[in-house]
Enzyme design. Sequence first.
Site, PDB file in Angstrom:
ATOM      1  N   HIS A 272       0.852  -1.157  -0.040  1.00 53.59           N
ATOM      2  CA  HIS A 272       0.142  -0.002  -0.192  1.00 53.59           C
ATOM      3  C   HIS A 272       0.915   1.212  -0.018  1.00 53.59           C
ATOM      4  CE1 HIS A 272      -3.301   2.369   0.670  1.00 53.59           C
ATOM      5  NE2 HIS A 272      -3.063   2.702   1.899  1.00 53.59           N
TER       6      HIS A 272
ATOM      7  N   GLU B 294      -8.497   8.072  -5.539  1.00 55.12           N
ATOM      8  CA  GLU B 294      -7.471   7.298  -4.592  1.00 55.12           C
ATOM      9  C   GLU B 294      -8.709   6.108  -4.115  1.00 55.12           C
ATOM     10  OE1 GLU B 294      -4.134   8.905  -2.025  1.00 55.12           O
ATOM     11  OE2 GLU B 294      -6.068   8.692  -0.879  1.00 55.12           O
TER      12      GLU B 294
ATOM     13  N   HIS C  51     -10.075   3.238  -1.071  1.00 49.82           N
ATOM     14  CA  HIS C  51     -10.108   2.698   0.351  1.00 49.82           C
ATOM     15  C   HIS C  51     -11.053   1.538   0.214  1.00 49.82           C
ATOM     16  CE1 HIS C  51      -9.832   4.637   4.527  1.00 49.82           C
ATOM     17  NE2 HIS C  51      -8.288   4.443   4.115  1.00 49.82           N
TER      18      HIS C  51
END
Lengths: 228, 91, 772
Positions: free
Chosen positions: C57, C101, C103
Amino acid sequence: MKVGVVVFPGSNCDRDAIHAARLAGAQAEPLWHEDPDLHGADAVILPGGFAYGDYLRAGALARFSPIMGSVREHAERGGLVLGICNGFQVLAEAGLVPGALLRNASLRFEHRWVRLTVTRRDTAFTSAIPPDVTLLMPVAHGEGCYTSPDDKLDALEARGGVLFRYVGPEGNPNGSARDVAGVLSERENVCGLMPHPERASERLLGSDDGLLLLRSLVTSAGQRLAAA
Amino acid sequence: MSTYRFCVSVMPKPGILDPQGRAVEGSLPHLGVDSVHEVRVGRRVELSVDGASEGAARAVVERLADELFANPLIESWSVEAMARPALEAAR
Amino acid sequence: MTVAERPPRPAVAEVMHTPLHRALGLTDHELGVIGGRLGRAPNDLELAMFSVMWSEHCSYKSSRPLLRTLPTSGPGLVAGVGENAGVVSIGDGLAVAFKLESHNHPSAVEPFQGAATGVGGILRDIFTMGARPIAVLDALKFGDPSSARTRRLVSGVVRGVGGYGNCVGVPTVGGELAFHPSYEENPLVNVMAVGLLEERDLTRAAAPGPGNLVVLYGSATGRDGIGGASVLASATFGDADPQKRPTVQIGDPFAGKLLIEASLELIERGLLEGLQDLGAAGITCAVSETADRAGTGIRLELDAVPRRETGMAAFEVMISESQERMLAIVRPDRIDAVVEVCRRWGLPVAVIGRVTDDGDVTVVGADGVELARVPASALTSDAIVYEREGRPPARSRRAPAPGAPELAHDGLPERGMDPGAVLVSLLGDPNLASRAWVTGRYDETVGSDTVCGGAHGAAVVRIKGTAKALVMATDSNPRVGALDPYLGAVSAVAECTRNVVITGARPLGVTDCLNFGDPERAEAFWQLTEAVRGIADACRALELAVTGGNVSLYNESAYGAIVPTTQIGVVGLLDDIGRLVHPVFRAGSDVVALLGESTPGLGGSIYADHAGAVPDDRPPGIDLARESVLQALLLDATRSGLLRSAQDVGGGGLCVALAECCLWGGIGADLQVTVGTAPAVELFGESPSRVVVSVAPTAWDALRSLAAGSGIPLRRLGLIGGDRLRIRLVGEGATGAAEERGAGVADEVDMPLDVLRRAWESGLPRAIGEAG
């Protein structure tokens, strides 16, 4: 004529309100919540947003901010105060307008365009609105359900304190009692409403009906200034 | 079969950020209070349960607490038996 | 005594009978490489720091070699890959910052907080560059909409996105919502944020100037997100009470809003030398990245870090992922002003260290004891990198190359097809139906700049004080990606840029979020390689730079991996808002036409999901040169004011695109479509590079010559008007000359708009059990 827009920590429609107040012809400046000085504002706007994150209850913490003492005095002197969305919630918690705003009946945050009738045109907030028009503007809130005991609602209606109601196919977005969208204080110088007139001040954005409300405010405050 | 009344308190787990508690605590100076700290804000649920025994009724409540009222990942809960004077009076 | 000089403590390993590095997720090989970087064995704290910084990550260790092949420079690009967000100049001294992005994994665990902190995180990436966030778009992917798990995830994620975005006052103006069984255990939450800045306020995440102060402001540090490294705590401190080791990160959007205002004020007043937000790997990541970028070092006083909890260990402070924190580099003569700003906004602030010139991240404890010393580059730019092995699957159904001969389609599942019924079925598919149920939860108009939200195509946000507007969209094509990951990526870039171009806006750049499976599995790594190749080819053909993005790997479970999902985000600049073109039919008697032409192949289409695909059917290919010409033609046509409307043909094909134009405009159309090979391909095939346009009758000739000049086919379909959508099929394929036809087949669509609208409005609520 100067409009002061209060900024609480977490307010997020203050810049929009300042922009729209200027479109309505006023000088407009932000008023930081920690400063009790209204800096010569002739009218005060409590804008939308999530003051203090809406934690505990929407408006519950903001009403204790230092500036609210001055806002209360300004109202007691007959000064004009407009509370929009979160601003309405703060006014209600502070007791400057009657009633309370609960969670939406759907239990969800609702963003949509609504239509309002204007029940009276003889107020500082509606004087510039032509007869027989409905106002199109957006709502965006999770706690906008207007609530008050029946007897108080009867009294409110009797004195002409319900200024805006939800109408039309767009309907009542939050289950507010008697479709109440906005109310007036007893002295009729403080108004709270859940929809956002500052977001409906330019055709480009979908409607400029909100400008009618803000122009009423600016004109009325200017008249009071001149009369003083 | 009897009816038992309980209250479930749900609080953020120790160590978990509590934005509500923090915001409330931060506002207290505006009310002139500076002696209060470690504010945590939670939820309270009161409910009546029909059961053969208090233990059986409590078991139902504990299950609801764990599966519905609280998010076990970030919240802890506790169950207390309540007296039911208000409801008795209403009968 | 420096950390290097102190004798190593007996390793936790000996107590646990498991080597500590393995418990922290590092391989034996990695441990050896770390030793090489340091010139000695790492201590426990240093191991913890490496374990988070060398995680996939944070380090992108599996994807870095691939990402280097992307085109990352272009005109007007002032900040790109490697920075927190891409930034492009737009004239008038202004610039736009944007990035996508993910998550994903946190949202699978705790959907509300995972989604909320996902929004919070991407917003920080924007304002840390000096840009005020002005829009959010959310791209969500879930499994079967009828499963209890999916419904719980949808509810939590939507509430989380709205809960954070609405509270910080950034409008959520668009996004994507799709359902596919492969996402059942691995939902995807990709969030795109866009911000606006004065170019002079551009701020970099670097720590220049040895002697400058390192300042941490925002929320206090707690034990959020420590999870895997908690093995250190249990062995060292003996208190293994799970109550004390929360792993879920909690977002506080109120603090997020204060952070935005304080940070922008600090930047606008020129008080900062550098700014970095704290995300994954917390303080460790922020200090190592900023030091590495500037070629300096940072010496941290651990005890100076404001804490929310008592008794926190050094490693906890260093890797905590508590939210809403920023790292600022401040000249000593400016610290008082910085502290005043933070205090006024109610944010804890502390000087936690100094910039040095030794290139190391040095962590110092009580009494100046050195607890860790690691070269900043070893944690970041010089982190371990893998050249993984990719291997294509044994069988694949890749698209035919442009110009390849068409295949006959005897086995098309359309005998007895009633196109009108198919259209109703497609409009009611939760992947195509109205998203009002979701978008009604998001504040779309806060900021008083939203001209139109993303319910009808790309979102448009005007720039106050100018005639300009930003147009933004996000798209993906996982169904095609499942068959051909290269094509899935190419078509996502093509579709997303096309969605922007049809409004009249010129794309400024591309951001990407790559969502894939386990890179240590050869087929999954091959998919990733193909997708990156696809993005690169498409961006080069369209002359656009990749301005930044994100990679999310290991999206798989015991039940399998997700389909390769390349999420693309594009922001475009519309020079004159007066020239904005909407995808909505407007006036009766306007002429409707189709630019571009269909190509065979129903593989990966939503129609194929409904009707059943022929086993060896392939997705339709794309000709990037053609796409580029089409986009240039559209920009010409919109700038000349020729078009009354323009809508991209995407999911559900031409028929759905036409239905959307009618439904959104509240007006019908009377059209005819020429069928070459097969009605299904013509009406519901998802071949790319096609746009439905409408023009005033007086503009038809001008459009025809413009199209003729470009070589893009332009076919007149009919006229707008009435309250029905009527599409008659004509041509050889319409009458089924090539195949048998049963009785009762309609060779036309003839549906009242009301019927279509009901299907479209109810599709999503019905699928997720929220109807009524």
